[in-house]
Design a protein around this motif. Structure first.
Motif, PDB file in Angstrom:
ATOM      1  N   ASN A   1       0.473  -1.115  -0.359  1.00 24.70           N
ATOM      2  CA  ASN A   1       0.086   0.288   0.085  1.00 24.70           C
ATOM      3  C   ASN A   1       1.040   1.542  -0.345  1.00 24.70           C
ATOM      4  O   ASN A   1      -0.061   2.392  -0.199  1.00 24.70           O
ATOM      5  N   LEU A   2       1.916   1.487   0.369  1.00 26.56           N
ATOM      6  CA  LEU A   2       3.174   2.309   0.580  1.00 26.56           C
ATOM      7  C   LEU A   2       4.193   2.203  -0.698  1.00 26.56           C
ATOM      8  O   LEU A   2       4.231   3.368  -1.196  1.00 26.56           O
ATOM      9  N   ARG A   3       3.740   1.566  -1.794  1.00 25.25           N
ATOM     10  CA  ARG A   3       4.925   1.424  -2.833  1.00 25.25           C
ATOM     11  C   ARG A   3       4.504   2.691  -4.082  1.00 25.25           C
ATOM     12  O   ARG A   3       3.367   2.750  -3.645  1.00 25.25           O
ATOM     13  N   PRO A   4       5.643   3.198  -4.652  1.00 25.22           N
ATOM     14  CA  PRO A   4       6.547   2.525  -4.698  1.00 25.22           C
ATOM     15  C   PRO A   4       6.766   2.875  -3.327  1.00 25.22           C
ATOM     16  O   PRO A   4       7.234   3.939  -2.591  1.00 25.22           O
ATOM     17  N   PHE A   5       8.671   2.645  -2.757  1.00 28.78           N
ATOM     18  CA  PHE A   5       9.795   3.188  -2.275  1.00 28.78           C
ATOM     19  C   PHE A   5      10.558   3.452  -3.279  1.00 28.78           C
ATOM     20  O   PHE A   5      11.027   2.516  -3.949  1.00 28.78           O
ATOM     21  N   LYS A   6      11.135   4.829  -3.008  1.00 30.58           N
ATOM     22  CA  LYS A   6      12.659   4.962  -3.821  1.00 30.58           C
ATOM     23  C   LYS A   6      13.437   5.479  -2.260  1.00 30.58           C
ATOM     24  O   LYS A   6      13.749   5.550  -1.829  1.00 30.58           O
ATOM     25  N   ILE A   7      15.243   4.951  -3.316  1.00 29.38           N
ATOM     26  CA  ILE A   7      16.540   5.305  -2.060  1.00 29.38           C
ATOM     27  C   ILE A   7      16.700   6.445  -1.900  1.00 29.38           C
ATOM     28  O   ILE A   7      16.903   6.961  -0.843  1.00 29.38           O
ATOM     29  N   ASN A   8      15.251   7.250  -2.423  1.00 24.66           N
ATOM     30  CA  ASN A   8      15.587   9.192  -2.207  1.00 24.66           C
ATOM     31  C   ASN A   8      14.558   9.077  -1.445  1.00 24.66           C
ATOM     32  O   ASN A   8      14.552  10.420  -0.656  1.00 24.66           O
ATOM     33  N   TYR A   9      13.961   8.972  -0.724  1.00 22.27           N
ATOM     34  CA  TYR A   9      12.794   8.744  -0.333  1.00 22.27           C
ATOM     35  C   TYR A   9      13.266   9.007   1.314  1.00 22.27           C
ATOM     36  O   TYR A   9      14.128   8.452   1.436  1.00 22.27           O
ATOM     37  N   ASN A  10      12.310  10.111   2.469  1.00 20.48           N
ATOM     38  CA  ASN A  10      12.152  10.358   3.325  1.00 20.48           C
ATOM     39  C   ASN A  10      11.260   9.544   4.378  1.00 20.48           C
ATOM     40  O   ASN A  10       9.938   9.817   3.389  1.00 20.48           O
ATOM     41  N   PHE A  11      11.099   8.795   5.400  1.00 22.04           N
ATOM     42  CA  PHE A  11       9.773   8.279   5.183  1.00 22.04           C
ATOM     43  C   PHE A  11       9.553   8.088   6.855  1.00 22.04           C
ATOM     44  O   PHE A  11      10.807   8.333   7.394  1.00 22.04           O
TER      45      PHE A  11
END
Length: 151
Positions: free
Chosen positions: A44-54
């Motif tokens: 439900n949260l994708r996509p995840f990217k390497i430049n994302y702040n979570f």
């Protein structure tokens, strides 16, 4: 309201002393239940990217943050319970891209940080009123990127 807050703090501090699943508010879960839950959250949260702040709100001892750690730029984990925060800080003490804070989501704010993905792990039901929920989402708007996903 302070008395109710103290009640929740005591409850979660006690759960922190039990086991990982209890500390996440998922006492009835076994490993397969947790993996299914995690899979659903990720889907439900994708996509995840390497430049994302979570932002992991109610992140407890950091079990879920540990799962997504390799896939995002930085994780900010917050929780209300001192004991859960202590466990998370111990888990991530040598990890550079996770920050752990004892914070109350009702007054959530971060300076100069905008989040791409935000997870509330069984937190909203502990707020005291619809007004607190409304104010929370106003504050979230200030710290969220335009295309944020919140679950």
């Amino acid at each position: 309201m302070v008395e109710k807050d103290n009640q929740w703090i005591e409850l979660w501090d006690q759960k922190a002393r039990q086991n990982h699943m209890a500390a996440m508010g998922r006492s009835s879960y076994d490993l397969s239940d947790f993996l299914k839950y995690s899979s659903d959250v990720i889907k439900n949260l994708r996509p995840f990217k390497i430049n994302y702040n979570f932002l992991d709100c109610g992140g407890g001892s950091g079990i879920f943050s540990w799962i997504i750690y390799p896939f995002v730029k930085k994780i900010y984990l917050i929780d209300f319970s001192s004991n859960l925060i202590r466990l998370a800080k111990n888990r991530f003490k040598n990890q550079k891209k996770i920050k752990v804070f004892k914070k109350d989501i009702r007054s959530i704010q971060f300076n100069n940080i905008k989040f791409d993905r935000i997870l509330f792990g069984s937190v909203l039901q502990y707020l005291n009123s619809y007004e607190e929920i409304k104010n929370l989402f106003k504050n979230l708007n200030k710290i969220s990127k335009k295309d944020v996903k919140i679950l």
